[in-house]
Structures are given as C-alpha cells and as structure tokens.
Design a protein around this motif. Structure first.
Motif, PDB file in Angstrom:
ATOM      1  N   VAL A  19     182.272  12.648-124.548  1.00 22.09           N
ATOM      2  CA  VAL A  19     181.868  11.395-123.898  1.00 22.09           C
ATOM      3  C   VAL A  19     182.662  11.199-122.610  1.00 22.09           C
ATOM      4  O   VAL A  19     182.103  10.874-121.555  1.00 22.09           O
ATOM      5  N   VAL A  20     183.979  11.405-122.680  1.00 23.88           N
ATOM      6  CA  VAL A  20     184.830  11.219-121.504  1.00 23.88           C
ATOM      7  C   VAL A  20     184.468  12.226-120.412  1.00 23.88           C
ATOM      8  O   VAL A  20     184.258  11.854-119.255  1.00 23.88           O
ATOM      9  N   PHE A  21     184.387  13.502-120.765  1.00 27.24           N
ATOM     10  CA  PHE A  21     184.099  14.531-119.760  1.00 27.24           C
ATOM     11  C   PHE A  21     182.682  14.430-119.216  1.00 27.24           C
ATOM     12  O   PHE A  21     182.411  14.863-118.107  1.00 27.24           O
ATOM     13  N   GLY A  22     181.769  13.829-119.992  1.00 29.00           N
ATOM     14  CA  GLY A  22     180.390  13.673-119.535  1.00 29.00           C
ATOM     15  C   GLY A  22     180.141  12.391-118.764  1.00 29.00           C
ATOM     16  O   GLY A  22     179.057  12.171-118.242  1.00 29.00           O
ATOM     17  N   SER A  23     181.140  11.532-118.669  1.00 28.75           N
ATOM     18  CA  SER A  23     180.979  10.255-117.978  1.00 28.75           C
ATOM     19  C   SER A  23     181.262  10.410-116.487  1.00 28.75           C
ATOM     20  O   SER A  23     181.885  11.386-116.066  1.00 28.75           O
ATOM     21  N   PRO A  24     180.835   9.429-115.687  1.00 28.56           N
ATOM     22  CA  PRO A  24     181.063   9.518-114.243  1.00 28.56           C
ATOM     23  C   PRO A  24     182.455   9.061-113.809  1.00 28.56           C
ATOM     24  O   PRO A  24     182.750   9.070-112.617  1.00 28.56           O
ATOM     25  N   ILE A  25     183.328   8.691-114.748  1.00 27.05           N
ATOM     26  CA  ILE A  25     184.652   8.223-114.355  1.00 27.05           C
ATOM     27  C   ILE A  25     185.482   9.369-113.783  1.00 27.05           C
ATOM     28  O   ILE A  25     185.280  10.528-114.120  1.00 27.05           O
TER      29      ILE A  25
END
Length: 48
Positions: A19-25
């Motif tokens: 989720v983290v690595f796939g997010s735009p953050i």
C-alpha cells in the motif's frame, strides 16, 4: 533495498508495504548504516 539486504518492516506486513509503495506519497528511506549511528535512549526521546 540497499546491498540486497532485507527490510525488517516489509517482512512484518507485506500488504501494508505494498500500500505504501503503491501510493503517490513521497517515500524517504534511511539506510541502516545511518540510523544505526543515531543512538538515542527512550528517556531522551521523552524529554520535552
């Protein structure tokens, strides 16, 4: 991962890591050899 080393938190919760690595953050990862030099006690972190 630097030098092919494993990432401790990634192994603990693969779904969350995806989720983290796939997010735009913007993600900033600190290498172990850097954070390993920053020794701080819990008491020091709790000081105001």
């Amino acid at each position: 991962m630097p030098n092919g080393e494993s990432e401790f938190n990634l192994k603990n919760d693969i779904h969350a890591a995806n989720v983290v690595f796939g997010s735009p953050i913007q993600l900033w990862q600190v290498p172990r050899n850097v954070y390993g030099k920053m020794r701080v006690s819990l008491a020091e972190l709790n000081e105001e």
